[in-house]
Design a protein around this motif. Structure first.
Motif, mmCIF file in Angstrom:
data_model
loop_
_atom_site.group_PDB
_atom_site.id
_atom_site.type_symbol
_atom_site.label_atom_id
_atom_site.label_comp_id
_atom_site.label_asym_id
_atom_site.label_seq_id
_atom_site.Cartn_x
_atom_site.Cartn_y
_atom_site.Cartn_z
ATOM 1 N N GLN A 289 0.827 -1.206 0.000
ATOM 2 C CA GLN A 289 0.000 0.000 0.000
ATOM 3 C C GLN A 289 0.860 1.254 0.000
ATOM 4 O OE1 GLN A 289 -2.394 -0.649 3.460
ATOM 5 N NE2 GLN A 289 -3.858 -1.947 2.383
ATOM 6 N N LEU A 290 2.061 1.172 0.560
ATOM 7 C CA LEU A 290 2.968 2.324 0.576
ATOM 8 C C LEU A 290 3.813 2.404 -0.690
ATOM 9 C CD1 LEU A 290 4.188 2.158 4.279
ATOM 10 C CD2 LEU A 290 2.537 3.735 3.296
ATOM 11 N N GLY A 291 3.670 1.433 -1.589
ATOM 12 C CA GLY A 291 4.376 1.475 -2.855
ATOM 13 C C GLY A 291 5.607 0.588 -2.943
ATOM 14 N N TYR A 292 5.966 -0.074 -1.862
ATOM 15 C CA TYR A 292 7.133 -0.959 -1.863
ATOM 16 C C TYR A 292 6.754 -2.316 -2.453
ATOM 17 C CZ TYR A 292 9.010 2.475 1.383
ATOM 18 O OH TYR A 292 9.441 3.642 1.959
ATOM 19 N N GLY A 293 7.736 -3.032 -2.917
ATOM 20 C CA GLY A 293 7.496 -4.390 -3.384
ATOM 21 C C GLY A 293 7.719 -5.358 -2.235
ATOM 22 N N THR A 294 7.112 -6.524 -2.313
ATOM 23 C CA THR A 294 7.324 -7.538 -1.288
ATOM 24 C C THR A 294 7.709 -8.845 -1.960
ATOM 25 O OG1 THR A 294 4.984 -8.142 -1.270
ATOM 26 C CG2 THR A 294 5.703 -6.520 0.351
ATOM 27 N N ARG A 295 8.475 -9.630 -1.217
ATOM 28 C CA ARG A 295 8.927 -10.908 -1.750
ATOM 29 C C ARG A 295 9.083 -11.873 -0.583
ATOM 30 N NH1 ARG A 295 14.387 -12.633 -2.515
ATOM 31 N NH2 ARG A 295 15.073 -10.561 -1.916
ATOM 32 N N VAL A 296 8.718 -13.124 -0.803
ATOM 33 C CA VAL A 296 8.921 -14.166 0.194
ATOM 34 C C VAL A 296 9.851 -15.188 -0.423
ATOM 35 C CG1 VAL A 296 7.828 -15.937 1.600
ATOM 36 C CG2 VAL A 296 6.632 -13.803 1.155
ATOM 37 N N ASP A 297 10.908 -15.512 0.307
ATOM 38 C CA ASP A 297 11.872 -16.488 -0.183
ATOM 39 C C ASP A 297 12.123 -17.480 0.947
ATOM 40 O OD1 ASP A 297 13.756 -17.856 -1.603
ATOM 41 O OD2 ASP A 297 15.283 -16.301 -1.516
ATOM 42 N N GLY A 298 11.556 -18.664 0.832
ATOM 43 C CA GLY A 298 11.665 -19.647 1.912
ATOM 44 C C GLY A 298 10.896 -19.169 3.116
ATOM 45 N N ASP A 299 11.566 -19.007 4.255
ATOM 46 C CA ASP A 299 10.892 -18.524 5.462
ATOM 47 C C ASP A 299 11.185 -17.054 5.742
ATOM 48 O OD1 ASP A 299 13.535 -18.810 6.177
ATOM 49 O OD2 ASP A 299 13.090 -19.544 8.200
ATOM 50 N N LYS A 300 11.829 -16.372 4.808
ATOM 51 C CA LYS A 300 12.168 -14.955 4.991
ATOM 52 C C LYS A 300 11.269 -14.058 4.149
ATOM 53 C CE LYS A 300 16.717 -15.107 6.758
ATOM 54 N NZ LYS A 300 17.495 -14.077 7.352
ATOM 55 N N TYR A 301 10.910 -12.934 4.746
ATOM 56 C CA TYR A 301 10.115 -11.908 4.073
ATOM 57 C C TYR A 301 11.042 -10.757 3.707
ATOM 58 C CZ TYR A 301 6.065 -14.347 5.962
ATOM 59 O OH TYR A 301 5.131 -15.292 6.266
ATOM 60 N N PHE A 302 10.819 -10.179 2.535
ATOM 61 C CA PHE A 302 11.639 -9.073 2.062
ATOM 62 C C PHE A 302 10.746 -7.953 1.561
ATOM 63 C CE2 PHE A 302 14.248 -12.806 1.520
ATOM 64 C CZ PHE A 302 15.511 -12.398 1.882
ATOM 65 N N VAL A 303 11.208 -6.714 1.721
ATOM 66 C CA VAL A 303 10.604 -5.555 1.069
ATOM 67 C C VAL A 303 11.599 -5.129 0.009
ATOM 68 C CG1 VAL A 303 10.058 -3.110 1.360
ATOM 69 C CG2 VAL A 303 9.182 -4.760 2.974
ATOM 70 N N THR A 304 11.115 -4.935 -1.213
ATOM 71 C CA THR A 304 11.999 -4.508 -2.292
ATOM 72 C C THR A 304 11.743 -3.051 -2.615
ATOM 73 O OG1 THR A 304 10.428 -5.364 -3.917
ATOM 74 C CG2 THR A 304 12.220 -6.806 -3.292
ATOM 75 N N LEU A 305 12.807 -2.349 -2.891
ATOM 76 C CA LEU A 305 12.731 -0.918 -3.194
ATOM 77 C C LEU A 305 12.703 -0.719 -4.703
ATOM 78 C CD1 LEU A 305 15.493 0.236 -0.697
ATOM 79 C CD2 LEU A 305 13.042 0.140 -0.307
#
Length: 108
Positions: free
Chosen positions: A80-96
């Motif tokens: 909602q804030l415009g960032y990307g999100t990614r899940v890799d295995g058991d880790k969560y990431f925010v992508t810029l």
């Protein structure tokens, strides 16, 4: 007469998050320095597990956010804030967005 056999029930396993990718938008809303959102953003850019995120979502009096709020902290409100999100295995990431640095996303 038959006797009922006792069934052996295996303990439930923690579900692994689904691998999902959402691309960031060109413009993102910045977060204020020193806030929980800023701490979460720093942790999620580096990659954080659900337990690490839940620990960051604790209040000063050690009460936790609700389960749905912690889930939103992992995925929903970043999109909602415009960032990307990614899940890799058991880790969560925010992508810029491409070319943007973490320091540019934090105000103050």
């Amino acid at each position: 007469m038959r006797r009922a056999q006792s069934a052996v029930v295996a303990p439930k396993r923690k579900r692994a998050p689904k691998d999902t990718i959402h691309s960031p938008k060109r413009e993102v809303k910045k977060v204020k320095a020193g806030t929980k959102r800023a701490k979460l953003l720093i942790a999620l850019v580096a990659g954080a597990t659900a337990d690490e995120i839940d620990a960051l979502c604790r209040r000063e009096d050690e009460t936790a956010w609700s389960k749905s709020a912690a889930s939103a902290a992992r995925r929903v409100f970043w999109r909602q804030l415009g960032y990307g999100t990614r899940v890799d295995g058991d880790k969560y990431f925010v992508t810029l967005p491409k070319g943007m640095k973490l320091e540019e996303c934090i105000l103050g």
